[in-house]
Design an enzyme around this catalytic site. Structure first.
Site, PDB file in Angstrom:
ATOM      1  N   CYS A  15     -85.006   1.745  42.748  1.00 30.94           N
ATOM      2  CA  CYS A  15     -84.655   1.818  41.230  1.00 30.94           C
ATOM      3  C   CYS A  15     -84.816   3.051  40.668  1.00 30.94           C
ATOM      4  CB  CYS A  15     -85.615   0.727  40.725  1.00 30.94           C
ATOM      5  SG  CYS A  15     -85.321   0.293  38.699  1.00 30.94           S
ATOM      6  N   ARG A  69     -72.525  -0.834  48.168  1.00 27.44           N
ATOM      7  CA  ARG A  69     -72.304   0.119  47.009  1.00 27.44           C
ATOM      8  C   ARG A  69     -73.297   0.413  46.338  1.00 27.44           C
ATOM      9  NH1 ARG A  69     -72.886   1.040  41.584  1.00 27.44           N
ATOM     10  NH2 ARG A  69     -72.824  -1.214  41.356  1.00 27.44           N
ATOM     11  N   HIS A  73     -77.914 -10.668  38.782  1.00 28.13           N
ATOM     12  CA  HIS A  73     -78.256  -9.709  39.267  1.00 28.13           C
ATOM     13  C   HIS A  73     -79.757  -9.046  39.215  1.00 28.13           C
ATOM     14  CE1 HIS A  73     -76.586  -5.503  41.198  1.00 28.13           C
ATOM     15  NE2 HIS A  73     -77.900  -5.157  40.656  1.00 28.13           N
TER      16      HIS A  73
END
Length: 306
Positions: A244, A19, A211
């Site tokens: 990112c 995901r 995370h």
């Protein structure tokens, strides 16, 4: 002095590659390949796999096949399959797809919240009240994810109290687990410990997860720093999938293979077969037509090929 005694004996690794990883990839990935990836990760022994996102395909085209993937995967007993749900429409789709856990999200940065969703942090989290209530009524796990908890591309530093405030709001919605996310990968080890300890004043430490993105190469150091203060849940992405979006050319999520190599070296139990994760990483990297981003994964693969 034996430092290892102070570290958790067991950790839970939440695999987010299917995901969070794939949604940031430029190349489109078919439902069949995504299904195969999730199945490979299931066989590797993950207790939690983030497999789907029920957001508008207009905004996140990579996730348009989420319902198809959730219908096709071979579910392993004991594995929680999670789906990101931004609203009630997304929740209904997640429920229909038999997701075990729904994930809601908010930012610790006011500037990030305003720039991304045109509303305040408080407003953004209030919007999830109906989703949270429906999750509880349907006996689904509810996870809250807090982005930009260590730094923001727009406002820079994010105060500890701002993180604590969002943790409290997520707790009050009834979240079973809360993720503290370094969305742009700027965190350092001491800062990580300060943020985790502040979050733990609002919510039970054993249900807080880290995370970390590896933009500045600090993700493993930050994971170790988190272990030192008792955090025992971490997110990672097979083969380091996903860039990112806020740092040009930067790597995204920390690679699962690297995290597992660290944990196994520390004698910390993960319940995951590293060899099978390396295989899964090589599989998806081949489909994307590039070498994987996991240093441990590539090294172990080269050793096998040698």
């Amino acid at each position: 002095m034996n430092m290892q005694a102070s570290l958790p004996g067991k950790v839970k690794i939440v695999e987010v590659g299917p995901r969070d990883g794939l949604q940031n990839e430029k190349e489109s990935v078919s439902a069949a390949v995504k299904t195969e990836l999730v199945d490979r990760l299931s066989r590797a022994g993950f207790a939690n796999i983030e497999a789907a996102s029920f957001v508008s395909p207009k905004w996140v085209p990579q996730m348009a096949t989420s319902a198809e993937v959730m219908a096709a995967i071979t579910r392993r007993a004991g594995t929680v399959y999670s789906a990101l749900t931004p609203n009630m429409q997304g929740f209904e789709a997640a429920l229909a797809s038999r997701a075990d856990e729904v994930v809601i999200f908010g930012s610790a940065s006011e500037a990030f919240s305003q720039r991304n969703i045109n509303c305040s942090i408080a407003e953004s989290i209030a919007r999830f009240e109906s989703v949270a209530k429906a999750a509880k009524q349907n006996r689904l796990r509810l996870r809250g994810s807090i982005s930009c908890a260590f730094g923001c591309p727009y406002q820079g530093e994010v105060p500890l109290d701002a993180v604590a405030d969002v943790v409290g709001r997520m707790r009050d919605l009834g979240c079973d687990e809360i993720d503290i996310a370094d969305t742009i990968g700027v965190a350092t080890a001491r800062q990580t410990q300060a943020v985790m300890l502040r979050a733990a004043r609002e919510f039970r430490l054993e249900s807080i997860s880290g995370h970390f993105h590896d933009t500045y190469g600090q993700a493993l150091a930050n994971i170790y720093a988190s272990l030192e203060v008792g955090v025992s849940i971490f997110h990672s992405s097979v083969s380091g999938l996903g860039g990112c979006p806020y740092a040009k050319g930067a790597t995204g999520n920390v690679a699962t293979e690297d995290v597992l190599y660290l944990m196994h070296g520390l004698g910390i139990e993960t319940g995951i077969n590293l060899d099978l994760v390396v295989d899964a990483g090589q599989f998806i990297s081949a489909h994307l037509g590039r070498k994987g981003s996991s240093r441990a994964g590539n090294a172990l693969e080269a050793k096998r090929a040698g």
